[in-house]
Write a protein that holds these residues in place. Structure first.
Motif, mmCIF file in Angstrom:
data_model
loop_
_atom_site.group_PDB
_atom_site.id
_atom_site.type_symbol
_atom_site.label_atom_id
_atom_site.label_comp_id
_atom_site.label_asym_id
_atom_site.label_seq_id
_atom_site.Cartn_x
_atom_site.Cartn_y
_atom_site.Cartn_z
ATOM 1 N N UNK A 193 7.051 -6.013 4.010
ATOM 2 C CA UNK A 193 5.894 -6.787 3.539
ATOM 3 C C UNK A 193 4.660 -5.888 3.422
ATOM 4 N N UNK A 194 4.440 -5.036 4.411
ATOM 5 C CA UNK A 194 3.301 -4.123 4.364
ATOM 6 C C UNK A 194 3.417 -3.149 3.201
ATOM 7 N N UNK A 195 4.626 -2.670 2.943
ATOM 8 C CA UNK A 195 4.839 -1.763 1.820
ATOM 9 C C UNK A 195 4.556 -2.470 0.494
ATOM 10 N N UNK A 196 4.993 -3.709 0.384
ATOM 11 C CA UNK A 196 4.739 -4.481 -0.829
ATOM 12 C C UNK A 196 3.237 -4.677 -1.031
ATOM 13 N N UNK A 197 2.519 -4.961 0.037
ATOM 14 C CA UNK A 197 1.066 -5.145 -0.062
ATOM 15 C C UNK A 197 0.378 -3.844 -0.467
ATOM 16 N N UNK A 198 0.848 -2.717 0.075
ATOM 17 C CA UNK A 198 0.282 -1.431 -0.314
ATOM 18 C C UNK A 198 0.570 -1.131 -1.782
ATOM 19 N N UNK A 199 1.764 -1.463 -2.242
ATOM 20 C CA UNK A 199 2.106 -1.278 -3.657
ATOM 21 C C UNK A 199 1.183 -2.092 -4.550
#
Length: 91
Positions: free
Chosen positions: A64-70
């Motif tokens: 989820x954090x990676x998706x938000x950073x993307x």
């Protein structure tokens, strides 16, 4: 044949959330926001879901954090592009 109305790209939710967080929904036109969404969403892979609750229970926090950073990166890149286009049009 028609796909279920509930099927959607989870990244759409994240992009709209980011736009709201930045306050762009209060300062930019509907056309600008639509272009911004298209540009940002084209930079991230689709992640289709049927129910939001599925993401809450089955998505690891790190993903989820990676998706938000993307999404943050994609929205910022799209803003820079659109602002350059607007600036060129004004000149």
């Amino acid at each position: 044949m028609k796909l279920d109305d509930d099927i959607h790209n989870y990244y759409e939710h994240l992009v709209l959330e980011r736009i709201s967080h930045l306050g762009l929904d209060r300062t930019k036109s509907a056309d600008y926001l639509a272009d911004l969404c298209c540009l940002a969403l084209n930079q991230v892979p689709p992640r289709y879901i049927r129910y939001e609750v599925d993401m809450a229970f089955y998505l690891p926090q790190s993903e989820r954090q990676q998706m938000e950073m993307n999404v943050e990166y994609a929205v910022e890149k799209a803003i820079k592009f659109l602002d350059q286009v607007v600036k060129k049009d004004e000149e």
